[in-house]
Design a protein around this motif. Structure first.
Motif, PDB file in Angstrom:
ATOM      1  N   MET A  71      -4.194  -1.968  -0.373  1.00  0.00           N
ATOM      2  CA  MET A  71      -4.716  -3.085  -1.161  1.00  0.00           C
ATOM      3  C   MET A  71      -5.424  -4.100  -0.270  1.00  0.00           C
ATOM      4  O   MET A  71      -6.487  -4.617  -0.623  1.00  0.00           O
ATOM      5  CB  MET A  71      -3.581  -3.762  -1.940  1.00  0.00           C
ATOM      6  N   ILE A  72      -4.856  -4.389   0.878  1.00  0.00           N
ATOM      7  CA  ILE A  72      -5.486  -5.324   1.816  1.00  0.00           C
ATOM      8  C   ILE A  72      -6.831  -4.774   2.281  1.00  0.00           C
ATOM      9  O   ILE A  72      -7.832  -5.499   2.351  1.00  0.00           O
ATOM     10  CB  ILE A  72      -4.550  -5.595   3.011  1.00  0.00           C
ATOM     11  N   TYR A  73      -6.869  -3.495   2.588  1.00  0.00           N
ATOM     12  CA  TYR A  73      -8.098  -2.846   3.061  1.00  0.00           C
ATOM     13  C   TYR A  73      -9.223  -2.988   2.044  1.00  0.00           C
ATOM     14  O   TYR A  73     -10.352  -3.380   2.377  1.00  0.00           O
ATOM     15  CB  TYR A  73      -7.795  -1.374   3.337  1.00  0.00           C
ATOM     16  N   HIS A  74      -8.922  -2.706   0.775  1.00  0.00           N
ATOM     17  CA  HIS A  74      -9.947  -2.783  -0.259  1.00  0.00           C
ATOM     18  C   HIS A  74     -10.289  -4.236  -0.605  1.00  0.00           C
ATOM     19  O   HIS A  74     -11.460  -4.555  -0.854  1.00  0.00           O
ATOM     20  CB  HIS A  74      -9.505  -2.011  -1.498  1.00  0.00           C
ATOM     21  N   ALA A  75      -9.290  -5.114  -0.613  1.00  0.00           N
ATOM     22  CA  ALA A  75      -9.561  -6.519  -0.913  1.00  0.00           C
ATOM     23  C   ALA A  75     -10.475  -7.138   0.137  1.00  0.00           C
ATOM     24  O   ALA A  75     -11.370  -7.938  -0.192  1.00  0.00           O
ATOM     25  CB  ALA A  75      -8.253  -7.301  -0.993  1.00  0.00           C
ATOM     26  N   GLU A  76     -10.303  -6.762   1.387  1.00  0.00           N
ATOM     27  CA  GLU A  76     -11.139  -7.302   2.456  1.00  0.00           C
ATOM     28  C   GLU A  76     -12.592  -6.903   2.252  1.00  0.00           C
ATOM     29  O   GLU A  76     -13.515  -7.689   2.490  1.00  0.00           O
ATOM     30  CB  GLU A  76     -10.616  -6.814   3.810  1.00  0.00           C
ATOM     31  N   MET A  77     -12.834  -5.686   1.785  1.00  0.00           N
ATOM     32  CA  MET A  77     -14.202  -5.241   1.502  1.00  0.00           C
ATOM     33  C   MET A  77     -14.808  -6.047   0.354  1.00  0.00           C
ATOM     34  O   MET A  77     -15.980  -6.434   0.395  1.00  0.00           O
ATOM     35  CB  MET A  77     -14.222  -3.751   1.155  1.00  0.00           C
ATOM     36  N   VAL A  88      -9.201 -12.241  -6.462  1.00  0.00           N
ATOM     37  CA  VAL A  88      -7.755 -12.157  -6.665  1.00  0.00           C
ATOM     38  C   VAL A  88      -7.334 -10.721  -6.385  1.00  0.00           C
ATOM     39  O   VAL A  88      -7.992  -9.783  -6.850  1.00  0.00           O
ATOM     40  CB  VAL A  88      -7.371 -12.535  -8.112  1.00  0.00           C
ATOM     41  N   ALA A  89      -6.263 -10.543  -5.638  1.00  0.00           N
ATOM     42  CA  ALA A  89      -5.811  -9.192  -5.295  1.00  0.00           C
ATOM     43  C   ALA A  89      -4.402  -8.955  -5.822  1.00  0.00           C
ATOM     44  O   ALA A  89      -3.529  -9.817  -5.717  1.00  0.00           O
ATOM     45  CB  ALA A  89      -5.838  -8.980  -3.784  1.00  0.00           C
ATOM     46  N   ASP A  90      -4.194  -7.778  -6.382  1.00  0.00           N
ATOM     47  CA  ASP A  90      -2.862  -7.397  -6.852  1.00  0.00           C
ATOM     48  C   ASP A  90      -1.910  -7.186  -5.685  1.00  0.00           C
ATOM     49  O   ASP A  90      -2.279  -6.586  -4.663  1.00  0.00           O
ATOM     50  CB  ASP A  90      -2.940  -6.082  -7.639  1.00  0.00           C
ATOM     51  N   SER A 106       4.266 -10.713   1.698  1.00  0.00           N
ATOM     52  CA  SER A 106       3.194  -9.818   1.237  1.00  0.00           C
ATOM     53  C   SER A 106       1.970 -10.606   0.802  1.00  0.00           C
ATOM     54  O   SER A 106       0.830 -10.248   1.143  1.00  0.00           O
ATOM     55  CB  SER A 106       3.699  -8.958   0.076  1.00  0.00           C
ATOM     56  N   ALA A 107       2.186 -11.689   0.065  1.00  0.00           N
ATOM     57  CA  ALA A 107       1.067 -12.515  -0.384  1.00  0.00           C
ATOM     58  C   ALA A 107       0.370 -13.166   0.804  1.00  0.00           C
ATOM     59  O   ALA A 107      -0.867 -13.276   0.831  1.00  0.00           O
ATOM     60  CB  ALA A 107       1.562 -13.578  -1.353  1.00  0.00           C
ATOM     61  N   GLY A 108       1.145 -13.589   1.784  1.00  0.00           N
ATOM     62  CA  GLY A 108       0.565 -14.186   2.977  1.00  0.00           C
ATOM     63  C   GLY A 108      -0.299 -13.204   3.741  1.00  0.00           C
ATOM     64  O   GLY A 108      -1.382 -13.560   4.228  1.00  0.00           O
ATOM     65  N   ARG A 109       0.153 -11.979   3.857  1.00  0.00           N
ATOM     66  CA  ARG A 109      -0.660 -10.950   4.513  1.00  0.00           C
ATOM     67  C   ARG A 109      -1.969 -10.734   3.748  1.00  0.00           C
ATOM     68  O   ARG A 109      -3.035 -10.598   4.355  1.00  0.00           O
ATOM     69  CB  ARG A 109       0.103  -9.631   4.585  1.00  0.00           C
ATOM     70  N   MET A 110      -1.883 -10.702   2.429  1.00  0.00           N
ATOM     71  CA  MET A 110      -3.085 -10.498   1.620  1.00  0.00           C
ATOM     72  C   MET A 110      -4.097 -11.621   1.854  1.00  0.00           C
ATOM     73  O   MET A 110      -5.299 -11.374   2.019  1.00  0.00           O
ATOM     74  CB  MET A 110      -2.708 -10.413   0.138  1.00  0.00           C
ATOM     75  N   MET A 111      -3.613 -12.852   1.896  1.00  0.00           N
ATOM     76  CA  MET A 111      -4.503 -13.991   2.096  1.00  0.00           C
ATOM     77  C   MET A 111      -5.084 -14.003   3.503  1.00  0.00           C
ATOM     78  O   MET A 111      -6.284 -14.218   3.690  1.00  0.00           O
ATOM     79  CB  MET A 111      -3.742 -15.293   1.825  1.00  0.00           C
ATOM     80  N   LYS A 112      -4.261 -13.764   4.513  1.00  0.00           N
ATOM     81  CA  LYS A 112      -4.701 -13.844   5.904  1.00  0.00           C
ATOM     82  C   LYS A 112      -5.583 -12.664   6.310  1.00  0.00           C
ATOM     83  O   LYS A 112      -6.606 -12.829   6.964  1.00  0.00           O
ATOM     84  CB  LYS A 112      -3.483 -13.919   6.842  1.00  0.00           C
ATOM     85  N   GLU A 113      -5.186 -11.458   5.937  1.00  0.00           N
ATOM     86  CA  GLU A 113      -5.878 -10.267   6.412  1.00  0.00           C
ATOM     87  C   GLU A 113      -7.071  -9.883   5.548  1.00  0.00           C
ATOM     88  O   GLU A 113      -8.071  -9.374   6.059  1.00  0.00           O
ATOM     89  CB  GLU A 113      -4.898  -9.101   6.511  1.00  0.00           C
ATOM     90  N   ALA A 114      -6.974 -10.114   4.242  1.00  0.00           N
ATOM     91  CA  ALA A 114      -8.079  -9.761   3.339  1.00  0.00           C
ATOM     92  C   ALA A 114      -9.020 -10.936   3.099  1.00  0.00           C
ATOM     93  O   ALA A 114     -10.202 -10.741   2.846  1.00  0.00           O
ATOM     94  CB  ALA A 114      -7.538  -9.248   2.014  1.00  0.00           C
TER      95      ALA A 114
END
Length: 269
Positions: A71-77, A88-90, A106-114
């Motif tokens: 999810m992080i990989y695709h959200a970053e794109m 917004v990412a699931d 998990s949410a923090g990783r999504m925000m920081k990495e994506a």
């Protein structure tokens, strides 16, 4: 002078303002850079990097197998492909269910990495404490009640959710916990309209009728890209690109085999 509302990045406070103004919110899913760029310039308000990627992109039967890393990989794109839309990412299955602490991580990783601007997670009253914890960690949260695909094995099938009291309580709990918006999926139109009128936050409908504050569709459903797949009743087709792609590919195969491609103009000298 600041940027116009149509050129600057959409923000979480815009959702609240649009709710007050009665302006509907247009949301689509996106899973990669190319589609995000096209959708962003079309004026879409919000791009949801949905865990529906499991079924539309990965060919899975349910959304359960997709991982947080994927999810992080695709959200970053998607983030890289946008300049205006709120992204917004699931949070995928079992990336937030264990504890509020796990959800924050998990949410923090999504925000920081994506680099997305918000996360979405499924569940009503049972996830209220988790939503509250993530929101208090300064991470905007979009809720999701009604049909929750991550609960498919508990629900048994992808059917309309009709428990009026439970749905109202779930939606209210999500709002009170601090979510900035909530997806209503597969909810009777009259009930979704009533919930939308009651809540102080915007509702984003999918299979929930026209009375919601916004609508979301899956990119592949809207464009007919899964031509041989299941077609939900609520998924209006705005194009039949699946058929066009199949025809284009067949034409290409024909031209390669009869050596009409490439021609002289398509060759270097």
């Amino acid at each position: 002078m600041g940027k116009s509302s149509e050129s600057r990045r959409v923000t979480v406070p815009d959702f609240a303002a649009w709710k007050r103004q009665g302006r509907t919110i247009a949301v689509l899913t996106a899973y990669d850079y190319a589609s995000a760029r096209l959708l962003d310039v079309s004026g879409v308000d919000c791009l949801l990097v949905g865990d529906s990627m499991a079924t539309t992109v990965q060919g899975r039967e349910t959304t359960l197998p997709v991982t947080l890393r994927q999810m992080i990989y695709h959200a970053e794109m998607v983030v890289r492909g946008t300049k205006r839309a709120l992204v917004v990412a699931d949070l995928p299955f079992l990336s937030y269910h264990v504890s509020p602490r796990q959800a924050i991580r998990s949410a923090g990783r999504m925000m920081k990495e994506a680099g997305c601007q918000a996360v979405k997670l499924e569940g009503g009253r049972r996830m209220a404490a988790t939503i509250k914890a993530v929101a208090e960690a300064e991470i905007p949260v979009m809720g999701h009640v009604g049909l929750t695909p991550q609960s498919i094995h508990k629900l048994g099938s992808y059917r309309v959710q009709r428990g009026e009291d439970a749905l109202r309580e779930d939606a209210r709990a999500v709002a009170e916990a601090g979510a900035f918006a909530v997806v209503l999926e597969c909810v009777p139109a009259s009930l979704a309209a009533a919930i939308s009128a009651e809540l102080p936050i915007p509702t984003i409908g999918i299979g929930a009728g026209p009375g919601c504050d916004g609508q979301v569709l899956v990119f592949h459903d809207m464009l007919g890209l899964l031509a041989d797949g299941f077609r939900p009743r609520f998924a209006r087709r705005y194009a039949e690109l699946g058929e066009q792609i199949k025809k284009a590919a067949a034409d290409y195969v024909r031209d390669v085999r009869d050596r009409s491609f490439p021609n002289d103009d398509e060759s270097y000298r």
